[in-house]
Design an enzyme around this catalytic site. Structure first.
Site, mmCIF file in Angstrom:
data_model
loop_
_atom_site.group_PDB
_atom_site.id
_atom_site.type_symbol
_atom_site.label_atom_id
_atom_site.label_comp_id
_atom_site.label_asym_id
_atom_site.label_seq_id
_atom_site.Cartn_x
_atom_site.Cartn_y
_atom_site.Cartn_z
ATOM 1 N N PHE A 109 -16.441 3.891 47.831
ATOM 2 C CA PHE A 109 -16.860 4.191 49.331
ATOM 3 C C PHE A 109 -18.039 3.731 49.896
ATOM 4 C CE2 PHE A 109 -16.286 8.637 47.990
ATOM 5 C CZ PHE A 109 -17.420 9.108 48.158
ATOM 6 N N LYS B 164 -8.935 9.724 52.218
ATOM 7 C CA LYS B 164 -9.695 10.621 51.560
ATOM 8 C C LYS B 164 -9.175 10.873 50.360
ATOM 9 C CE LYS B 164 -12.139 15.190 52.346
ATOM 10 N NZ LYS B 164 -11.864 15.784 50.946
HETATM 11 P P1 AMP Z 1 -14.704 18.052 50.900
HETATM 12 O O1 AMP Z 1 -15.086 18.099 49.506
HETATM 13 O O2 AMP Z 1 -13.475 18.492 51.554
HETATM 14 O O3 AMP Z 1 -16.231 18.372 51.986
HETATM 15 O O4 AMP Z 1 -14.593 16.600 51.276
HETATM 16 C C1 AMP Z 1 -15.694 15.509 51.257
HETATM 17 C C2 AMP Z 1 -15.574 14.803 49.901
HETATM 18 O O5 AMP Z 1 -14.428 13.853 50.044
HETATM 19 C C3 AMP Z 1 -16.564 14.076 49.417
HETATM 20 O O6 AMP Z 1 -17.493 14.578 48.925
HETATM 21 C C4 AMP Z 1 -16.014 12.789 48.333
HETATM 22 O O7 AMP Z 1 -15.790 13.413 47.015
HETATM 23 C C5 AMP Z 1 -14.497 13.015 48.790
HETATM 24 N N1 AMP Z 1 -13.828 11.678 49.377
HETATM 25 C C6 AMP Z 1 -12.651 11.217 49.110
HETATM 26 N N2 AMP Z 1 -12.544 9.962 49.836
HETATM 27 C C7 AMP Z 1 -13.709 9.821 50.237
HETATM 28 C C8 AMP Z 1 -14.224 8.657 51.058
HETATM 29 N N3 AMP Z 1 -13.435 7.581 51.341
HETATM 30 N N4 AMP Z 1 -15.180 8.558 51.719
HETATM 31 C C9 AMP Z 1 -16.187 9.762 51.470
HETATM 32 N N5 AMP Z 1 -15.882 10.541 50.640
HETATM 33 C C10 AMP Z 1 -14.405 10.757 50.065
#
Ligand code: AMP
Length: 600
Positions: free
Chosen positions: A344, A252
């Site tokens: 991704f 992530k």
């Molecule tokens: P959050 O912003 O904490 O809700 O986490 C989701 C976000 O993580 C997504 O919208 C992406 O911007 C980010 N992200 C980072 N790495 C990945 C990955 N490998 N797959 C999907 N999202 C990712």
């Protein structure tokens, strides 16, 4: 349709806070319309001229609006300012002043499309002389406006029209207006919106052909798809259970989500998570993408992270945030804060809308599509089928500096779900992991070769605690986190004097490391919690007859205890005591084993 009807709609919507009432006001507005009139009325009712992602702004500043109001109502700019001190808003001022002005009797009422076109001209006017053009257009409109129309025209051009209709309410209204009898209507309209992000276009199709009119909607390069979102899990076992026991775990990355649209001709548009166009801030990505993507057109998604220009190591997210909104310093930022896009997902390739295919297929397509490039890479991933593997990977990822993992379902239904948050994607961040207050001094008894970036070196060490009653070293964790590149590089040399060919007789473990060591080197680790483990042997027979204790998410603190010999390491008894103490903090059952969170 006359513009005054829309002005009345604004007024009514402003007067209510009830979603149902808003919906019926919108239904009344939209139902009789079709074609361009419908599309335009819909955008205007939202306070915009085009779908939101186009980010069109009218660019009418306070001073410009004052000037236009003064001229249209034969007042002075000062008087407009004076009155606004009481009304608090230039729109209201315009309405009041127009109310006191005798309008030309013969002036024709403002037509909705005419107003739309003039507003578009205001938005398009740029460069030298554009301010004058904007004032002229606004004056002409205001001269013919009723007080109510004037009020909303001014608010519209200034971007202060807060009618507060949410997209979800508009979707409700569209279903009620154009497919009132159909049960599936709301869901299908929302799906179409998630695919296109364009309410106006959807409205026009509905008016034309009902729900069937939505059938031909496809992904289109240049039109952003509303992003799929992730759920979260409290623990890795919950995560794995939700995924049905197996999942693809990805890094992530902590950066900026980017949806990249590559047209056939090689032109690139980039959209943020909120569907704002961010291409201008990332000319380096726009340049790199056509070189790195093997087929066009294509739509893919990734996370854009800043990297250190010298080492290529990922830097904190804040560094990329400095690119946003920065125009003058962009050149400098491009050099000082280069970025890498970790792709991704892929939604479209050539004429194929692949977003409906299960994730494993999309991932395979993505891997073929991306030719690794300095600026574009595919997100790191590992498919896991056990909690043990999930733990290992999580540790590795966090150890490498990522904020956590994104788990992706591999199941049949694991298509890309535009605009939806669901358990197809689950995020699990290192912040969710609580920490044991105490550190543990562990003895190195084995090592595992690294994978990925750590290939060719030791990637993790097998650690043990000491059990004096038996004079044995019982393992409790495999630690790979907390070693920076320098610490990893010097490991072989540090451990060399203790290297042995076979498992030392005084070591007790259920694991087979790639390399064994005589117990000698002691280092300090911290972790999340102690759990019962079938593979580790620390305290075997005390807590459970056939299982030992393991430290979850162990992390090297950076401190070698050269002051301690192997037998001075933390003892089994101490570890058991730590385990029992955390037991009082409350317990939970998961995956058939007793799990306890430590309360510091
Ligand atoms: P959050 O912003 O904490 O809700 O986490 C989701 C976000 O993580 C997504 O919208 C992406 O911007 C980010 N992200 C980072 N790495 C990945 C990955 N490998 N797959 C999907 N999202 C990712």
């Amino acid at each position: 349709m006359q513009y005054r009807e829309l002005a009345r709609v604004y007024e009514k919507i402003e007067a209510t806070t009830k979603r149902l009432e808003m919906r019926s006001i919108l239904v009344d507005l939209l139902r009789p319309l079709k074609g361009r009139e419908l599309t335009c009325a819909l955008y205007l009712s939202q306070g915009s001229l085009r779908p939101e992602y186009e980010g069109i702004e009218l660019g009418v500043a306070d001073s410009l609006a004052r000037k236009a109001i003064a001229e249209a109502t034969h007042t002075s700019i000062e008087a407009v300012g004076e009155r606004t001190r009481t009304t608090g808003d230039l729109g209201t001022t315009a309405g009041e002043l127009l109310g006191g002005t005798r309008r030309l009797e013969e002036s024709t009422p403002l037509d909705l499309l005419e107003v739309y076109d003039q507003l578009t001209r205001i938005a398009r006017a740029t460069g030298p002389g554009s301010q004058e053009v904007k004032v002229r257009i606004l004056v002409d409109l205001l001269r013919r406006a009723t007080p109510l129309e004037g009020k909303y025209l001014v608010r519209f051009v200034m971007g202060t029209l807060r009618v507060g209709v949410r997209e979800m309410t508009i979707l409700d209204a569209l279903a009620a207006a154009f497919a009132p009898e159909e049960k599936e209507a709301r869901a299908r309209i929302e799906t179409a919106f998630n695919l296109t992000s364009d309410l106006g276009m959807i409205a026009a199709r509905l008016a034309d052909g009902g729900l069937a009119g939505l059938g031909s909607i496809r992904l289109e390069v240049g039109r952003p798809i509303r992003p799929m979102l992730a759920e979260r899990a409290k623990s890795l076992d919950e995560l794995l259970a939700r995924m049905g026991g197996t999942a693809a775990l990805e890094y992530k990355y902590d950066g900026l989500r980017v949806q990249a649209h590559l047209a056939k001709d090689g032109s690139v548009r980039l959209f943020s998570r909120r569907l704002e166009e961010i291409g201008p801030q990332f000319p380096d990505l726009a340049k790199a993408l056509p070189m790195a993507i093997r087929e066009r057109p294509a739509i893919l998604e990734g996370e854009c992270v800043p990297v250190d220009p010298k080492t290529g190591v990922i830097r904190p997210f804040q560094d990329v945030a400095t690119r946003r909104g920065r125009k003058h310093d962009l050149e400098r930022a491009l050099e000082a804060v280069p970025v890498v896009l970790f792709a991704f997902d892929v939604l479209l390739v050539g004429s194929d809308s692949v977003y409906e295919r299960p994730f494993p297929e999309r991932r395979a397509i993505l891997q073929k599509l991306v030719k690794p490039h300095e600026r574009i890479r595919v997100a790191e991933e590992r498919v896991v089928t056990s909690l043990e593997d999930a733990n290992d990977y999580f540790e590795e990822v966090v150890g490498a500096g990522a904020e956590g993992i994104m788990a992706k379902s591999l199941a049949e239904g694991s298509r890309y779900h535009p605009g939806a948050r669901g358990f197809w994607w689950i995020k699990y961040k290192r912040d969710y992991v609580t920490h044991l207050a105490d550190s543990i001094d562990g003895v190195v008894v084995g090592a595992f070769y690294g994978r990925g970036r750590r290939a060719g070196a030791y990637g993790a060490l097998l650690l043990a605690v000491y059990r004096p009653e038996r004079d044995r070293f019982e393992t409790f964790c495999k630690v790979g986190s907390g070693f920076d590149d320098a610490a990893l590089a010097e490991l072989p040399k540090r451990l060399e004097p203790f290297r042995v060919d076979h498992a030392p007789p005084d070591v007790d473990t259920g694991l087979s490391p790639d390399q064994w060591f005589r117990p000698a080197v002691v280092l300090e680790v911290k972790g999340a919690e102690l759990t019962v483990s079938p593979v580790h042997r620390a305290g075997v027979g005390t807590v459970r007859p056939d299982a030992g204790l393991a430290l979850r998410f162990p992390r090297f603190t950076g401190r070698y205890r050269t002051d301690k010999s192997a037998t001075d390491a933390t003892t089994t008894a101490e570890l058991v005591e730590m385990y029992r103490k955390q037991d009082r903090g409350g317990s939970r059952r998961a995956a058939g084993e007793r799990r306890v969170r430590h309360k510091a």
